[in-house]
Each structure stands twice: as C-alpha cells, then as structure tokens.
Design a protein around this motif. Sequence first.
Motif, PDB file in Angstrom:
ATOM      1  N   SER A  95       0.834  -1.353  -0.087  1.00  0.00           N
ATOM      2  CA  SER A  95      -0.046   0.060   0.066  1.00  0.00           C
ATOM      3  C   SER A  95       0.901   1.367   0.046  1.00  0.00           C
ATOM      4  O   SER A  95       1.686   1.374  -0.965  1.00  0.00           O
ATOM      5  N   ARG A  96       0.852   2.242   1.095  1.00  0.00           N
ATOM      6  CA  ARG A  96       1.581   3.424   1.008  1.00  0.00           C
ATOM      7  C   ARG A  96       2.952   2.995   0.963  1.00  0.00           C
ATOM      8  O   ARG A  96       3.944   3.733   0.603  1.00  0.00           O
ATOM      9  N   THR A  99       4.265   2.752  -2.366  1.00  0.00           N
ATOM     10  CA  THR A  99       4.390   3.996  -2.947  1.00  0.00           C
ATOM     11  C   THR A  99       5.948   4.622  -2.536  1.00  0.00           C
ATOM     12  O   THR A  99       6.364   5.251  -3.264  1.00  0.00           O
ATOM     13  N   SER A 120      -0.628  -1.534  -4.182  1.00  0.00           N
ATOM     14  CA  SER A 120       0.044  -0.132  -4.289  1.00  0.00           C
ATOM     15  C   SER A 120      -0.100   0.562  -5.388  1.00  0.00           C
ATOM     16  O   SER A 120      -0.331   0.042  -6.527  1.00  0.00           O
TER      17      SER A 120
END
Length: 275
Positions: A95-96, A99, A120
């Motif tokens: 996910s984050r 990123t 992500s």
Amino acid sequence: MSTRHSVAVDRGALAAETDGDPQRPALLLLHAGIATRRMWDPLIPALAERFFVIRYDTRGFGESTSQAVEFSNRADAIAVLDAVGVASATLIGASRGGTIALDTALEHPSRVRALVLIGSGPGGWDGAIDPAEEAMLDAADAAEEAGEWDRLFELELELWNIGPRRSRDDVDPAFLETARALGRSNRAAFEAQGQCIPVPLDPPAIGRLTEVAVPALVLAGEHDLSFVHDQQRLLAEHLPDVTAARIEAAAHLPSVERPDAVLEVLLSWLAEHAG
C-alpha cells in the motif's frame, strides 16, 4: 531471532529490526498505512532463510517517533539501509509502503535492486474511485481528522481487510483479529505524531514509471478495492520490467491474510530477480 535497531533521523527515531544473515542479499520491507512492521511477521521465517531481511515502522507509525517536522520517507528508508550497512536492497512495500518504495527507487536508483509492490499505486495517481468506496474512504478520513481512533480502526477494517465486496462471514475471524490489532497498534503514534509531514516526490512517480530501471513484481488481493486493481494494471502497463499476479481470497493485506500464497509467488520471483 530478530535484532532490534533504533535508527536516528531528523528529529525522530525509527524502530527497526533485522533477521537473517547480513552477507545475503537484502530485502527492505515497508508496511501499509493500516499496519506496522509487524504485518510482515508471517513471511519473516521463510524470507530470512534466504535473505537479510530489514523492516521498520515508518515515521508516525508503530514504535517510531517524530517531532513536528517536514521529512522525506525516501530519506528515512535510505537511513535505515545505512544504519544496517546495506548498500542496495530489494524493496518490498504494501500500500503506502509500496508508494514509498517506488519513490525511493526513482530518487535513489543505485540503492534499489528490485521492487515488489503489493496493493499499491504510484504517487500522483488521481484516477476515478468507485462512489461507494469513496464514501467509505471519506468516512475514515473524517474519523481520523476528528481523532476518533476506535471508529477509524473499525472503518479501516471494513474497508481494507474485509473489502467492499465481502462480508465478515466471508473472512477468517482470526485474520480479522490480527488485522484489528495491527491497526490499533498505531494509536499511540497517531496521537503523538503532531505535524510530521511527509514531503512528496517531485515530480511524482505517476509520470516517471518508464524511468524505473529495476525489475518489479506487482501484486494485488482479489478482494482489494477496485481502484487498487486499476493501479496494479497501470503499473503492469508502464513499468519497463514487470510481473503482475493476483492473490486469491485476500483483500488489502495478503501477506497477513494469505501468507503462504504470497510466499509462493514472492520466493519464486525473488530467486530470479533479487540475488
């Protein structure tokens, strides 16, 4: 047995730990925003047999601490690698965390051997979101802004770990308890973090995917949000050297919900790309 580290960063300290032989190829694991570094626990024994595994709580999460400051998540990731003496690593982000991993590969290409991005998307993505999913996201944002932490963690459980197309009866209760505990373990950090503000990569990754010079594996859970699947397709279309796979019977945290399925894909890919 894990070795714990405290990594000093500008007006903060990152809680990290390592497993495995430091002489082996390194993996740096970056957690999702609904979890901490503990989300990787189910994968560590298998990964540590073949790799030097590094994980940490990003600033503002888990056991890491920070004063009110603007900071770079990319610089923090590099600080963790420096602290444990690693010149380059495969970055695995959820996910984050994915990123951050992608941004780090763009800003510090010599430090990244390969990328694994789980559920992500690239920074700067502004695609369409299903209205029902957007309403759930807005409700979670409102709870966070109001400091209604218990409500936030339950909304996030429904949104990310059950998913918009499943009910609680479809999901293993033991997994839901683990996911709930992962979210709640961020409460103290959320209450204490003040205004620690991450500075985004500029220009953002969305327009720079063809610059990524390392192999990438992009994974998504079958029951993740629809826009996450859109992001996975975007990455699969534009990253130069990419493998894409779907993890069945999982939502946003497949490494927690279906670790064996993730390891089956991950270990095979790492054997080819992370040596």
